[in-house]
Structure formats: structure tokens, C-alpha cells
Design a protein around this motif. Structure first.
Motif, PDB file in Angstrom:
ATOM      1  N   UNK A   1       0.806  -1.055  -0.152  1.00 43.90           N
ATOM      2  CA  UNK A   1       0.091   0.095   0.014  1.00 43.90           C
ATOM      3  C   UNK A   1       0.867   1.249  -0.078  1.00 43.90           C
ATOM      4  N   UNK A   2       1.979   1.204   0.624  1.00 42.10           N
ATOM      5  CA  UNK A   2       2.962   2.261   0.628  1.00 42.10           C
ATOM      6  C   UNK A   2       4.426   2.188   0.140  1.00 42.10           C
TER       7      UNK A   2
ATOM      8  N   UNK B   1      -7.157  -3.716  -6.429  1.00 40.43           N
ATOM      9  CA  UNK B   1      -7.097  -2.237  -6.344  1.00 40.43           C
ATOM     10  C   UNK B   1      -8.090  -1.613  -5.271  1.00 40.43           C
ATOM     11  N   UNK B   2      -7.685  -0.695  -4.412  1.00 46.23           N
ATOM     12  CA  UNK B   2      -8.391   0.014  -3.758  1.00 46.23           C
ATOM     13  C   UNK B   2      -8.768  -0.807  -2.557  1.00 46.23           C
ATOM     14  N   UNK B   3      -8.323  -1.927  -2.105  1.00 49.44           N
ATOM     15  CA  UNK B   3      -8.517  -2.557  -0.925  1.00 49.44           C
ATOM     16  C   UNK B   3      -7.560  -1.891   0.064  1.00 49.44           C
ATOM     17  N   UNK B   4      -8.328  -2.005   1.362  1.00 49.01           N
ATOM     18  CA  UNK B   4      -7.515  -1.364   2.557  1.00 49.01           C
ATOM     19  C   UNK B   4      -6.575  -2.311   2.867  1.00 49.01           C
TER      20      UNK B   4
ATOM     21  N   UNK C   1      -7.591 -11.909  -7.798  1.00 46.75           N
ATOM     22  CA  UNK C   1      -9.252 -12.313  -7.360  1.00 46.75           C
ATOM     23  C   UNK C   1      -9.777 -11.972  -8.563  1.00 46.75           C
ATOM     24  N   UNK C   2     -11.005 -12.613  -8.760  1.00 42.83           N
ATOM     25  CA  UNK C   2     -11.958 -12.458  -9.864  1.00 42.83           C
ATOM     26  C   UNK C   2     -12.828 -11.234  -9.502  1.00 42.83           C
ATOM     27  N   UNK C   3     -12.720 -10.054 -10.611  1.00 40.44           N
ATOM     28  CA  UNK C   3     -13.654  -9.062 -10.669  1.00 40.44           C
ATOM     29  C   UNK C   3     -14.989  -9.204 -10.595  1.00 40.44           C
ATOM     30  N   UNK C   4     -15.715  -7.961 -10.322  1.00 39.34           N
ATOM     31  CA  UNK C   4     -17.101  -7.784 -10.170  1.00 39.34           C
ATOM     32  C   UNK C   4     -17.600  -8.564 -11.570  1.00 39.34           C
ATOM     33  N   UNK C   5     -18.581  -9.349 -11.005  1.00 40.64           N
ATOM     34  CA  UNK C   5     -19.217 -10.136 -12.117  1.00 40.64           C
ATOM     35  C   UNK C   5     -18.578 -11.092 -12.831  1.00 40.64           C
TER      36      UNK C   5
END
Lengths: 209, 227
Positions: A62-63, A179-182, A204-208
């Protein structure tokens, strides 16, 4: 393997009796306190696990500045997250080795079972068994295949045999689809095996999808 | 010593056995062994980690392979308690037999008489400042020594007499080969050395493998590279 099971059971009871005998003698001598065994179970069975290592990995993903500090001085970077060795914690010198598209890293201790306890908790049994310790320095690609991990022949395979007090942690590649995960969400994805180097994280499988 | 513990590169141990969702301890006695390891330290029986490791590698070789990780610790701990004069082998045997162990059960522990002196750390941790300059620089070609130590050492047999290259310098550290035997810390420079897989295992071995070891300066000799 199942054909070994009865045999294992026998030798375990031998060691169990011997351990019970030693424990009884040390209690009689006052060298061991009766509450200590329960304290060990509570402390190492529950509190210390691979979560610390996963937090380090998630922060590095993340950093970018943290990632660079981690690769330069693992001990100092872990301390930034309040992860310090303490007695038996084996963090005097932590070296973090980074996986990439061209390099895969895997960690072992062929002489005993050295392991970064403070980051990963107690080592799994396979890590301490003769099969892993004897083979992973000689045929790492075959060993990783048994873990279900096929490392392409054109990818360099670096094995780190922890023969002194330096401890090693593998920084896995961040999986696609995160992407965008905390940091917390990322840390939850990182299994112990990926930080030893016997697994990688799948996209990870994306949305849908 | 090239004991049974020195497993790198040996054949015959079969496939890996990976347990899913493994607990931290499989049996209560394993946690008891863990607690007794702390107790041994407090009682002054351990001295230092190098001595503990050496006590484990001195146990009966068959027991080393059969007794699992905490069983090995147990054998090492018995050795330490006996060598420290806190318990006798006979007292442990007698107690184990009263708990149901057969009289001819294999005993892992191998105490020495007289034992090496039990010496602790001179300061906390294992890193030590050294006034001497490191003998080797990053990128230097080195060769490991062929000499085998009769006692504790951290140069595995599979990497003896092999060509490698320095990839990291770690400064001065307590030297296990002397420290394990109560012969002082004698700090030495520590390096990471990279070995090509083919230089360890021959031309037919897996391609693209590099094995790294953390090795103390006394294990290393300069190596002249072919022009």
C-alpha cells in the motif's frame, strides 16, 4: 501419509511419556511453574500467528516508501508496526526478499528449523520435517509443485537457507483485482505459505466475473 | 558435526505431508516441552541458543527422525538438564517408567561427561561490533572450507568446499562454533553467500536455482576466478 499413522502414534506416546516425566521432575524441583504450560498454549496457540507478517506485506503493497524501507532494513520496518522480536522472537536481523515477475523466493532452515516467529508465529510441521528441509535446497521446483505451485522454468528460483541468526520473509506479489483494498483487507488475503514462499496469491475475480 | 540434523540435499524422505488448518500444538506435551525450554534457560541449564541447538543435534539419530520437532527439543532439554547437574538420566528414566514407559524405550538424550562449560551471552542479542574489517566485499568470489567440525557448526555439509559469491555483509555476530561449546563468543563477520544450484548439485539439477546461505567468515576462503 496414512500408512505411517500407527507408527507415528507409537513414537508420539513415547515422547509424550518422557515429556510428562521431565515435567513432573521439574515441577518437583520448582524449576517449572504449574501455570506455565497453559500460558504457552494461550500465548503461542492464539496470540502469535502469521498476522504480523501479513500486516507487513499489506503495508508494503500500500505504501511504496514503506516497501523500500522494508527491503532495506526489515527489522526497522517491522518495528514501525510495533513488531519487535523480544526473547526468542528472532528479529535481530530480518531480511525481506521480494517476489517479482522474474524471481521467486522460498525460505528454509536445513540445519534446524529457524523461522521468523515474531512475524509468522510457530512454524507448521512440514517446515520442520526432514522431507522439506532435505529437498527444497536441491529440488525447489519439484517441492513447490507438491504445494501446487508451478514456477516457470525461466523464472529464477532463490532459496534462502537460514543458517545463522538472520531471518527471512518473502514479500509476495500483490494479486490483481485488489485495487482499492484497504490494508486490513489486503492483510486478510496473505497466507503464511506465501510469506515462506511455497504459495503465491491468485488474482481475485473482478465484479461479475 | 555432520549429524542427522544436517539434512540439506539428503534423499529418501519422500513427499511432503502438509496438514490443513494445523493447530499450534498437536498435543499438550508439546506445549509442555516449549515451557520447559524457557525453564531450562531460567535455571541456567541452556547457556545460549547455540548450545541448545547443539544439544538437539547430538540426540540419538533415530530419535531425531522419529520424535518430531518437540520430541527433538525434549531430547535436547534432557541433555541440558543432566549436563547442568539439575537432574540425572536415571531419575528421568525411573519417572518415565513409573508413568508407563517400557524399560527398553529409546532414550533420545545424549549427555556428555564432563560437559562443555555452560556460558551465557556477554550482551543481549547476537550482533557484535567488530574492530576488524570484513575480509570479503560484495561480489567477491569465495570458496567454502572443506574441513568438517566435530562440534557445532552452521556450515551445512551440502555447501562445504563449494564456490559461491558474497551478496550481503551483515557485520559481526557471535560465532556459534565456539559459543555452543562454552569457548566464548569470538564474534566473526557474517555474509550471505549465493551458490548456483549446479555448483551444489551438478549439471543435471534443476535450472535457474540459486541457494543462499548466511555464513561466518571462518567458513570462507578467497577464490580466484578463471579469467
Amino acid at each position: 501419509m496414512s500408512h505411517d499413522h500407527d507408527h507415528d502414534h507409537e513414537t508420539l506416546s513415547g515422547a509424550a511419556l518422557r515429556a510428562e516425566a521431565l515435567e513432573a521432575l521439574l515441577l518437583e524441583k520448582g524449576v517449572l511453574d504449574p501455570s506455565e504450560v497453559d500460558a504457552v498454549i494461550a500465548n503461542y496457540g492464539e496470540r502469535v500467528g502469521p498476522l504480523n507478517g501479513a500486516r507487513v506485506v499489506a503495508r508494503a503493497w500500500s505504501d511504496e516508501a514503506y516497501r523500500q524501507r522494508l527491503l532495506a532494513d526489515g527489522t526497522a520496518a517491522a518495528a514501525e508496526l510495533d513488531i519487535v522480536g523480544g526473547p526468542g522472537g528472532q528479529m535481530e536481523r530480518l531480511v525481506v526478499v521480494e517476489n517479482s515477475s522474474t524471481v521467486h523466493n522460498v525460505v528454509v532452515c536445513t540445519l534446524c528449523s529457524c523461522y521468523p516467529w515474531a512475524l509468522l508465529g510457530l512454524p507448521p510441521r512440514w517446515y520442520k520435517d526432514p522431507a522439506y528441509r532435505s529437498r527444497v535446497v536441491r529440488e525447489p521446483r519439484a517441492v513447490l509443485r507438491e504445494f501446487g505451485l508451478e514456477v516457470p522454468a525461466d523464472k529464477a528460483l532463490k532459496v534462502w537457507d537460514s543458517s545463522a541468526e538472520v531471518r527471512y520473509l518473502v514479500l509476495p506479489e500483490r494479486p490483481e483485482g485488489t485495487e482499492g483494498f484497504s490494508e486490513e483487507q489486503l492483510a486478510a488475503l496473505v497466507p503464511r505459505e506465501a510469506m515462506i514462499g511455497v504459495a503465491v496469491l491468485k488474482a481475485l475475480a473482478g465484479e461479475g466475473a | 558435526m555432520q549429524g542427522i540434523h544436517d539434512l540439506g540435499g539428503r534423499d529418501g524422505f519422500g513427499l511432503l505431508e502438509v496438514e490443513k488448518d494445523e493447530p499450534a500444538f498437536h498435543h499438550r506435551w508439546e506445549a509442555a516441552v516449549f515451557a520447559m525450554m524457557f525453564a531450562a534457560g531460567r535455571a541456567g541449564a541452556t547457556g545460549n541458543s547455540d548450545r541448545f541447538r547443539h544439544a538437539i543435534e547430538r540426540i540419538d539419530p533415530a530419535a531425531y527422525l522419529e520424535d518430531s520437532y518437540y520430541g527433538r527439543w525434549l531430547g535436547g532439554l534432557e541433555t541440558l538438564f543432566v549436563e547442568a547437574g539439575l537432574l540425572t538420566q536415571e531419575a528421568i528414566d525411573e519417572k518415565a517408567q513409573r508413568l508407563g514407559a517400557p524399560a527398553d524405550a529409546r532414550v533420545a538424550s545424549r549427555p556428555q561427561s564432563p560437559p562443555d562449560p555452560i556460558v551465557g551471552y556477554e550482551a543481549s542479542g547476537c550482533r557484535r561490533d567488530l574492530s576488524t574489517e570484513p575480509r570479503f566485499a560484495l561480489g567477491d568470489a569465495v570458496q567454502t572450507t572443506l574441513a568438517s567440525s566435530a562440534g557445532h557448526t552452521r556450515l551445512p555439509a551440502y555447501a562445504r568446499g563449494r564456490p559461491g559469491r558474497i551478496t550481503a555483509q551483515h557485520g559481526g555476530w557471535v560465532f556459534p562454533d565456539t559459543h555452543a561449546h562454552g569457548a566464548g563468543e569470538q564474534p566473526a563477520h557474517l555474509y550471505t553467500v549465493a551458490f548456483e544450484g549446479q555448483d551444489l548439485w551438478g549439471p543435471g539439477s534443476e535450472p535457474g536455482v540459486v541457494v543462499h546461505l548466511d555464513l561466518f567468515e571462518p567458513y570462507l576462503l578467497p577464490r580466484k576466478e578463471a579469467p
